[in-house]
Design a protein around this motif. Structure first.
Motif, mmCIF file in Angstrom:
data_model
loop_
_atom_site.group_PDB
_atom_site.id
_atom_site.type_symbol
_atom_site.label_atom_id
_atom_site.label_comp_id
_atom_site.label_asym_id
_atom_site.label_seq_id
_atom_site.Cartn_x
_atom_site.Cartn_y
_atom_site.Cartn_z
ATOM 1 N N TYR A 158 0.819 -1.210 0.000
ATOM 2 C CA TYR A 158 0.000 0.000 0.000
ATOM 3 C C TYR A 158 0.854 1.263 0.000
ATOM 4 N N THR A 194 -4.388 -11.439 -6.044
ATOM 5 C CA THR A 194 -3.517 -10.427 -5.422
ATOM 6 C C THR A 194 -2.672 -9.694 -6.457
ATOM 7 N N SER A 210 -4.888 -6.595 -9.854
ATOM 8 C CA SER A 210 -4.959 -5.137 -9.933
ATOM 9 C C SER A 210 -3.642 -4.546 -10.422
ATOM 10 N N TYR A 243 -7.384 0.173 -7.901
ATOM 11 C CA TYR A 243 -7.027 -0.230 -6.541
ATOM 12 C C TYR A 243 -8.191 -0.062 -5.578
ATOM 13 N N THR A 285 -10.568 -3.198 -6.476
ATOM 14 C CA THR A 285 -10.054 -4.559 -6.323
ATOM 15 C C THR A 285 -9.469 -4.848 -4.944
ATOM 16 N N ARG A 286 -9.096 -3.817 -4.195
ATOM 17 C CA ARG A 286 -8.528 -4.037 -2.863
ATOM 18 C C ARG A 286 -9.606 -3.814 -1.803
ATOM 19 N N GLU A 301 -9.517 -3.837 1.415
ATOM 20 C CA GLU A 301 -9.148 -2.957 2.527
ATOM 21 C C GLU A 301 -9.355 -1.489 2.149
#
Length: 320
Positions: free
Chosen positions: A62, A242, A245, A294, A297-298, A300
């Motif tokens: 990140y 993972t 992206s 991001y 697709t992420r 978090e």
């Protein structure tokens, strides 16, 4: 261009012509460009804010995403406002110093973004091929040093360009057939021999960005080999997700970057306005789409985005 019996001058200002041959469409072209610029500013600023303020996201992956967002903001802020001013108001005049500054930061941004994508590929390689050593190899200290190396490399490769341009002698027009100050277009206005300028730009463009692309391809070749050796189908799918992206971002960056490079080799076949539009895509599309990719697709990041908007909505409701 060889020097003959010309009166040389030091350019005080340049005139950005926009997209020659499409002057009547400048206003219409500016509408999607402006929308993409707004999305870029909002998306990358939000991404930076979320990553920097959320302690759980202070991980190498990140942190690299935040570096990418910062570079995208630098690229957009440097190039797009002047581009829109040319389209809307015909305000193409730009001082020589401002033109060199714009050129410098645009090219620094491209080199930096390529290096960050390489660092992110290395991050994914370690995470998938050496997961037990991930926290040992990619510490915060190592991540910071990689970020510093990205900045240093970018400045070292582009800084000589300023001296190469300042040493050129100009004797003709100061009209730049572009929407922003580009190294190649400035050099072509000179009456000097620009062989050194041409080859330096070619070497930087092919060896630096091209080498990054090759190393990224090698990294993902090793990643895919490791993924398909996993015994479980679910583990393979999780590992591929993972990387999904990051692969999208890589394609979005290198495709519009390499298209103009190859198109310039056929400059007499490809119309000039096509080359300029391709160059604009390099400045507009990757910075706009990177935070969207991001953010979607992420999980978090997506959760934090939803939380931020939900909190903003609640505050707006209370104030109203």
């Amino acid at each position: 261009m060889p020097a003959g019996n010309h009166t040389f001058f030091a350019p005080v200002t340049y005139i950005l012509a926009g997209i020659p041959g499409m002057e009547e469409s400048h206003v219409w072209i500016s509408i999607p460009f402006c929308l993409m610029y707004i999305v870029t500013l909002i998306g990358n600023s939000l991404l930076l804010f979320i990553i920097l303020t959320e302690q759980s996201l202070h991980q190498p992956m990140y942190l690299f995403v935040s570096m990418l967002a910062a570079v995208d903001l630098l690229l957009s802020i440097t190039a797009v406002p002047k581009m829109l001013a040319v389209f809307w108001f015909g305000a193409g005049e730009i001082s020589f110093a401002a033109c060199l500054t714009q050129m410098f930061f645009i090219h620094v941004s491209f080199i930096a973004e390529s290096a960050i994508l390489l660092a992110m590929a290395f991050d994914r390689y370690v995470a998938i091929c050496n997961p037990l050593r991930y926290t040992i190899i990619l510490t915060k200290s190592v991540t910071g040093k990689m970020g510093l190396a990205v900045v240093t490399r970018s400045f070292c490769f582009i800084f000589p360009v300023l001296f190469l341009v300042k040493q050129l002698k100009f004797c003709g027009t100061n009209l730049l057939p572009h929407t922003y100050c580009d190294y190649v277009d400035i050099a072509r206005l000179a009456c000097d021999d620009i062989t050194v300028n041409f080859w330096y730009g070619t070497v930087v463009g092919t060896l630096v960005i091209g080498l990054d692309a090759v190393l990224i391809a090698v990294s993902y070749g090793l990643i895919l080999r490791a993924v398909f050796q996993l015994p479980s189908k679910d583990a393979r799918l999780k590992a591929l997700r993972t990387c999904g992206s990051h692969l999208c971002v890589i394609l979005m960056f290198y495709t519009p970057v390499f298209l103009p490079i190859f198109a310039h080799q056929f400059g007499q076949i490809v119309p000039s306005y096509i080359l300029i539009l391709l160059a604009n895509l390099c400045v507009l599309i990757p910075p706009m789409l990177n935070p969207i990719v991001y953010g979607v697709t992420r999980k978090e990041i997506l959760k934090r985005v939803i939380f931020v908007f939900h909190r903003w909505y609640r505050r707006s409701s209370l104030l109203s």
